[in-house]
Design an enzyme around this catalytic site. Sequence first.
Site, mmCIF file in Angstrom:
data_model
loop_
_atom_site.group_PDB
_atom_site.id
_atom_site.type_symbol
_atom_site.label_atom_id
_atom_site.label_comp_id
_atom_site.label_asym_id
_atom_site.label_seq_id
_atom_site.Cartn_x
_atom_site.Cartn_y
_atom_site.Cartn_z
ATOM 1 N N GLU A 435 45.757 46.018 39.595
ATOM 2 C CA GLU A 435 46.199 44.681 39.176
ATOM 3 C C GLU A 435 47.678 44.683 38.808
ATOM 4 O O GLU A 435 48.081 44.245 37.718
ATOM 5 C CB GLU A 435 45.338 44.182 38.015
ATOM 6 C CG GLU A 435 43.874 44.023 38.387
ATOM 7 C CD GLU A 435 43.023 43.440 37.267
ATOM 8 O OE1 GLU A 435 43.558 43.207 36.168
ATOM 9 O OE2 GLU A 435 41.826 43.219 37.494
ATOM 10 N N GLU A 514 36.913 46.470 42.049
ATOM 11 C CA GLU A 514 36.422 46.181 40.698
ATOM 12 C C GLU A 514 35.515 44.970 40.795
ATOM 13 O O GLU A 514 35.931 43.930 41.306
ATOM 14 C CB GLU A 514 37.596 45.923 39.750
ATOM 15 C CG GLU A 514 37.289 46.129 38.293
ATOM 16 C CD GLU A 514 38.587 46.215 37.470
ATOM 17 O OE1 GLU A 514 39.378 47.136 37.708
ATOM 18 O OE2 GLU A 514 38.794 45.347 36.629
#
Length: 784
Positions: A435, A514
């Site tokens: 991220e 994820e």
Amino acid sequence: MNYINNRKIHSMVSWKKIVLIMLLAISQTAIYAQVRKITSFDNNWKFFKGDVPGADKTDFVDSEWRTLDVPHDWSIEGPYDKSNPTARGGGYLPAGIGWYRKTFTLNETDAQKKHWIEFDGVMMNSDVWINGIHLGKRPYGYISFSYDLTKHLKYGKGQKNVLVVKADNTIQPASRYYQGAGIYRHVRLVSVNSVHFTQWGTFITTPIATTASGTVNVKADVVNTSNKAAEYTVETSILDDKGKIVKSSSTKKSVPAGDKIEFDQNLEVSKPKLWDIEQPNLYKAVVKLKSGGTVVDDQTITFGIKTSRFDAATGFWLNDKNYKIKGVCLHHDGGAVGAAVPLAVWEERFRLLKEVGVNGIRTSHNPMAPEFLDLCDRMGFVVMDETFDTWTASKHNGEKGYNLYFKEWWERDTRDMVLRDRNHPSIVIYSIGNEIHDPLTYPEGYQRYKQQEDVIKKFDATRPVTMALFRPNVSKVYSNGFAEHMEVVGQNYRENELIAAHEANPHWKVIGTENTHVLNQWLALRDKPYMAGQFLWTGYDYLGEADWPETTNNQGLFDRANNWKQQALQRHSWWSNKPVVHIVRKSDNAGSGNWVANWTPADFDTYDNAKVQVYSNCDEVELFLNGQSQGVKPKPANDSAREWDITFEKGTIRAVGKNKGKEVASEEFKSASTPAKILLTASKTNLRNNWDDVSFVQATIVDANGIPCTNADNLIKFTVAGAGEIQAVDNGNIMSHEPYQASQRQAYMGKAIAIVKGKRSGKVTLKAEVEGLEAGVITLNVTP
């Protein structure tokens, strides 16, 4: 008569020859065993928490400091405090400076050797000195590193050497999740001859791997630090799991003084046992460096013979067999033990993850300890090996983290991770970020990604590289050209976006990096052949990333104390290859509260409408309450839970799963009455007297019939006698602020654990007591 005498003489000569050969063999074995000397430096450190001017000096007096062994995480010792600067990310545990000092001696013969010190990880901003000489600084606490000590050491009787480490995580908040503090991984001294294999310089690959034949390529870097060139031979032997040599090869080259030379060998192994998820077969490569007939260096490297690849249309392939990667993300902490995690903690966690059906692990979001990857190799998990959580841009609750050091250190840290880890067969893909908040434009933003990918490919071109993209439709990486150039496109959450991106670009290889525990995210993996896998957030509850009074993020399949959670029970029904039946109910009346796995409401008087779910992969499930059928329900096509709304009755609830009309699985719960005693169970009853071995002893409060009292919250007091000690206690409660280094713990949902380790050979007796209840006692054995 002469014949008999001659026979006796011949027999005596033969025995003398045999004895001589045996003595020579023993002598050579002893010499060989000492060629490369690896000495554990874990024991007998002096430690002080706080800053101490002059503690790096050799003559500094540390006699009043605490004596301990590493690995050691002083932050987990607490106390919890909302005002601690680690705050939400670090789980409100302490930060600061810790000093470590170790005094050691070396023989005069060691002066002929080269010596370097290896740290598997120091958290964080470590400075290291030897005999008052500063060797260097390493900001990233997750990376393994080493320093050459040779020029600064003292040898001989009475000559003391002092190794000093300062670990400083004062600058906070440094992470969005718990990091720990101190020398929290293993340390060793490596001693070699002047001509030797370089650290992490031997790389083993298996470009061809079939059940008929396997090609093992061994590349070994040899460095000559002497002032004389000479010819050297690298001799490699491949050993199977029985220790039998299945193939050998030798290569001779001249190694110039002051230079490094690569030796390259191919060894063909006939009918190899391949490494895979189901059968993680391992081989050892014994690699010797010889000068004439003398071994001057040696190393043994464990590896697996396998091939793996990602395909745009069909996902992940291992040894030409198509698998779905059913993975979990794991942070590096071990719950009550903090960041200094004994290997047995991971062994128990991995065992439970395997039981659920997990076959993959993402090292989120940093390199793990080497033995963690060894365990993945042995137990058959494929691994996404990840470097960083941040590049240059900061993240909330971790504004003063690795982003402060990325520009100066990313290349070296990336290189060292790949060099250290690349021989692990479990690793099938690298990730260079999670991220990332840096601008991911193309081509400017992509350049930073490409630089990191190029460093990985320089040292290991056998695995693809990805990163965990965050909100790609917001960052525009799917449309600006960034994702187009990724080897494998990894995305966190928003599975529908990834599905749409692939279907618009069917040549993309894709993976969920994820994912949450909900049904539609499982279906995205189950129903899309091109989806290589997913990594659930998370496998285990982890310290930090929680808002006070919570101290722990609770998104795991299991809690800190190894207890199954509702999402683990459901995932078990989706991912297991065996018949599964699990019963859960809403904790409060009429469908309110949380899902719990018991039949003992907190208040029997106000609980009459029970909403029940059964998680099962069986063709049909029948539910019984006190022997009365509540109906049969078939398996839904979308793998959703089967539901019943029933009037609660105290007694027994039972679910029976059937395939083709035959009972194949069942589960039942009974209502508990008044707590009466404590039941102790252990994850293992035999322990080694070794830092890495522990046993989880669970104390469960039960009624007179042995039924768990899941609402009990009594204080459980542990006492230990004999050859062991309590390393930590826990109960899995994310709201608890009790210390882990203690001998008592409040029961949570009727349970608590004591983590027991050995301190010498013998028996350990652990006793658990609750006022007014019958105590529980268990005995463990400790061996050398």
